[in-house]
Design an enzyme around this catalytic site. Structure first.
Site, PDB file in Angstrom:
ATOM      1  CG  HIS A 159      -2.036  -0.989   1.133  1.00 56.50           C
ATOM      2  ND1 HIS A 159      -3.322  -0.635   0.815  1.00 56.50           N
ATOM      3  CD2 HIS A 159      -2.048  -2.339   1.288  1.00 56.50           C
ATOM      4  CE1 HIS A 159      -4.089  -1.717   0.785  1.00 56.50           C
ATOM      5  NE2 HIS A 159      -3.338  -2.767   1.072  1.00 56.50           N
ATOM      6  CG  ASP A 367       0.063   9.220   0.879  1.00 60.06           C
ATOM      7  OD1 ASP A 367      -0.043   8.030   1.213  1.00 60.06           O
ATOM      8  OD2 ASP A 367      -0.566  10.146   1.418  1.00 60.06           O
TER       9      ASP A 367
HETATM   10  P1  ADQ Z   1      -3.071   6.055   4.874  1.00 63.80           P
HETATM   11  O1  ADQ Z   1      -1.657   6.491   5.027  1.00 63.80           O
HETATM   12  O2  ADQ Z   1      -3.800   5.800   6.116  1.00 63.80           O
HETATM   13  O3  ADQ Z   1      -3.192   4.765   3.936  1.00 63.80           O
HETATM   14  P2  ADQ Z   1      -5.002   7.473   3.034  1.00 63.80           P
HETATM   15  O4  ADQ Z   1      -4.879   6.762   1.755  1.00 63.80           O
HETATM   16  O5  ADQ Z   1      -5.187   8.934   2.883  1.00 63.80           O
HETATM   17  O6  ADQ Z   1      -3.768   7.260   4.003  1.00 63.80           O
HETATM   18  O7  ADQ Z   1      -6.250   6.889   3.797  1.00 63.80           O
HETATM   19  C1  ADQ Z   1      -6.724   7.446   4.991  1.00 63.80           C
HETATM   20  C2  ADQ Z   1      -8.185   7.025   5.180  1.00 63.80           C
HETATM   21  O8  ADQ Z   1      -8.577   7.294   6.527  1.00 63.80           O
HETATM   22  C3  ADQ Z   1      -9.120   7.796   4.267  1.00 63.80           C
HETATM   23  O9  ADQ Z   1     -10.109   6.951   3.770  1.00 63.80           O
HETATM   24  C4  ADQ Z   1      -9.723   8.856   5.198  1.00 63.80           C
HETATM   25  O10 ADQ Z   1     -11.038   9.239   4.887  1.00 63.80           O
HETATM   26  C5  ADQ Z   1      -9.689   8.160   6.547  1.00 63.80           C
HETATM   27  N1  ADQ Z   1      -9.523   9.195   7.582  1.00 63.80           N
HETATM   28  C6  ADQ Z   1      -8.514  10.057   7.728  1.00 63.80           C
HETATM   29  N2  ADQ Z   1      -8.751  10.913   8.754  1.00 63.80           N
HETATM   30  C7  ADQ Z   1      -9.950  10.570   9.262  1.00 63.80           C
HETATM   31  C8  ADQ Z   1     -10.754  11.078  10.321  1.00 63.80           C
HETATM   32  N3  ADQ Z   1     -10.412  12.112  11.092  1.00 63.80           N
HETATM   33  N4  ADQ Z   1     -11.910  10.449  10.548  1.00 63.80           N
HETATM   34  C9  ADQ Z   1     -12.281   9.399   9.798  1.00 63.80           C
HETATM   35  N5  ADQ Z   1     -11.580   8.894   8.792  1.00 63.80           N
HETATM   36  C10 ADQ Z   1     -10.430   9.472   8.526  1.00 63.80           C
HETATM   37  C11 ADQ Z   1      -2.273   3.810   3.381  1.00 63.80           C
HETATM   38  C12 ADQ Z   1      -1.205   4.423   2.464  1.00 63.80           C
HETATM   39  C13 ADQ Z   1      -1.869   5.273   1.392  1.00 63.80           C
HETATM   40  C14 ADQ Z   1      -2.871   4.415   0.595  1.00 63.80           C
HETATM   41  C15 ADQ Z   1      -3.803   3.664   1.529  1.00 63.80           C
HETATM   42  C16 ADQ Z   1      -4.657   2.649   0.778  1.00 63.80           C
HETATM   43  O11 ADQ Z   1      -0.298   5.230   3.229  1.00 63.80           O
HETATM   44  O12 ADQ Z   1      -0.900   5.820   0.504  1.00 63.80           O
HETATM   45  O13 ADQ Z   1      -3.635   5.264  -0.221  1.00 63.80           O
HETATM   46  O14 ADQ Z   1      -3.081   2.951   2.538  1.00 63.80           O
HETATM   47  O15 ADQ Z   1      -3.900   1.805  -0.020  1.00 63.80           O
END
Ligand code: ADQ
Length: 457
Positions: A159, A367
């Site tokens: 990921h 990311d």
């Molecule tokens: P993350 O580093 O966790 O994921 P991201 O892809 O942005 O980053 O996903 C975060 C998720 O958490 C989003 O769906 C977001 O809506 C949710 N989220 C964030 N803050 C929140 C809050 N305050 N309340 C509720 N929900 C919240 C890792 C990798 C990424 C990759 C994903 C998926 O680091 O690059 O995109 O996995 O493969």
């Protein structure tokens, strides 16, 4: 149509919850989609700690999914999770070599926990099951399972970014990890750049022989490496966003804003997300465009994560320092430049907040994909969409090229992008938004899971 049973393995297991509670983590959000089509089993760490090692799992059945979880010891958590996975692999894979802290004890703990996972999982595996392992915590798992005579097809999805070979090679233990990863039948990365980096490491370090279709021959193993850009449940976000006006937090935000325009950032609190840098760029925007003071509000939602890892405490301090400086020096009675909250919100509320925002600031230093960028786009009002400002170092930039693409290391560039986004005319906003919605809708989370599993099968 016959579908083989699916076994998903990830470090943490998120037991299904239909309550729409917030869970700040991309992996849990992405995997919910995979089980919508396959009957299956999800194996991993319960998140609980027990004093004595145990490989006897706890089983919970819910909504056609059997959750099989094990507890870890304090030492496991320290060495495997906080240690090698999050203090060594995570920074190195995000190109932060200077933050990477290798310890041989942690590395051995990482391998030990992978062995524990394999031993606890093996008795549940039936012939014909498709196995799908997730993320950097579990790179050695296929090798451990094969040593226990598991002969099923095993896929792995990475990921986070896969760094360039010279960067990966700075971390001790990675040549062994490359040997381990070659035990998977299919290796999925987010972008083609990640896939290419991994192939180059396997060829350069292990003398792997490339064949047609992204297949590499590594000793007696044949591993196929391909990118599968992870998507979101776009329909759900669109529906949530269009109905979210009545949610309390959304109404409160509308009232608080008055005639001010909203800029939003939503991230786990992690140094890879570039929060202090982003705040610095917003500060530069306010300094260079003093007419905008009092006319915009930047809402940053950043739930804490991995708080036991020292580098995360450091980023939290940096964020608080930037916040205090900016709000103290630029704020005025009746106007706070940055609102900062650390609460997880339900997905429906997040969607409503995205829709209110004229600008979505997604500026990670690196990311794998970044799902927030896609969620922000899907949540917009088609007739009057906001503008996404997106880092060129997020995997999402490969698909969302109609965003305003910036380099997060250049404060002035980001400051100017904020100004331009706030001034952008409706026609250009609609054109950019429509172009981004095509991949967001077409390559959604169901596409991602189906594409990976078809290829694996
Ligand atoms: P993350 O580093 O966790 O994921 P991201 O892809 O942005 O980053 O996903 C975060 C998720 O958490 C989003 O769906 C977001 O809506 C949710 N989220 C964030 N803050 C929140 C809050 N305050 N309340 C509720 N929900 C919240 C890792 C990798 C990424 C990759 C994903 C998926 O680091 O690059 O995109 O996995 O493969």
């Amino acid at each position: 149509m016959y579908l083989p049973r699916l076994i998903v393995v990830s470090n943490r297991v998120a037991i299904a919850d239909r309550s729409d509670k917030g869970s700040a983590g991309g992996l849990a959000v992405a995997l919910r989609g995979a089980f919508q089509t396959h009957y299956g089993l999800w194996f991993g760490w319960s998140g609980k700690i027990t004093a004595r090692p145990t490989s006897r799992p706890t089983i919970v059945e819910k909504d056609r999914v059997q959750y099989v979880v094990i507890d870890l010891t304090p030492r496991d958590r320290q060495e495997y999770y906080n240690g090698f996975a999050n203090r060594a692999l995570w920074p190195t894979m995000h190109y932060r070599v200077g933050l990477s802290d290798f310890s041989r004890a942690d590395y051995l703990g990482y391998r030990r926990v992978n062995h524990t996972f394999a031993s606890a999982l093996a008795p549940f595996i039936r012939p014909g099951d498709l196995m799908w392992v997730h993320d950097y915590h579990l790179i050695p798992l296929a090798e451990e399972l094969k040593a226990l005579s598991v002969s099923n097809r095993i896929g792995y999805f990475h990921h986070i970014p896969w760094p360039a070979p010279e960067v990966l090679a700075t971390l001790p233990g990675t040549t062994e990890l490359l040997r381990s990863i070659a035990h998977y039948d299919l290796i999925g990365t987010q972008t083609e750049r990640d896939a290419d980096n991994l192939r180059r490491s396997l060829i350069g370090d292990l003398g792997a022989i490339p064949h047609k279709g992204g297949v590499l021959e590594v000793g007696e193993h044949h591993a196929r490496i391909r990118s599968f850009l992870v998507g979101i449940d776009a329909t759900e976000v669109e529906q949530f966003a269009s109905r979210s006006g009545s949610a309390h937090v959304v109404r409160q935000t509308v009232e608080g804003l008055g005639s001010r325009r909203l800029i939003i950032g939503v991230d786990r609190l992690d140094y890879s997300k570039g929060l202090p840098e982003r705040m610095g760029a917003y500060e530069r925007f306010l300094l260079n465009n003093s007419d905008q003071r009092g006319r915009v509000t930047y809402l940053q939602i950043a739930p804490t994560s991995r708080s036991e890892v020292p580098e995360y405490a450091a980023v939290s301090r940096d964020v608080n320092e930037a916040l205090g400086r900016i709000n103290g020096s630029l704020g005025e009675p009746g106007w706070v430049p940055i609102h900062y909250v650390t609460t997880p919100y339900p997905r429906s509320v997040l969607a409503g907040l995205y829709r209110l925002a004229s600008v979505g600031l997604v500026t990670p230093m690196r990311d794998g994909m970044n799902l927030v960028a896609k969620e922000y786009v899907a949540a917009q009002n088609p007739a009057d969409p906001g503008v996404l400002i997106l880092s060129k170092f997020a995997g999402a930039a490969e698909q969302l090229s109609s965003a305003v693409i910036i380099n997060p290391n250049d404060k002035l560039e980001v400051a100017e992008a904020i100004r331009d986004a706030l001034q952008m005319g409706q026609e250009e906003r609609i054109n950019r938004w429509q172009a981004m919605m095509i991949p967001v809708r077409k390559y959604d989370v169901s596409w991602w899971a189906a594409a990976f599993l078809d290829e694996l099968a």
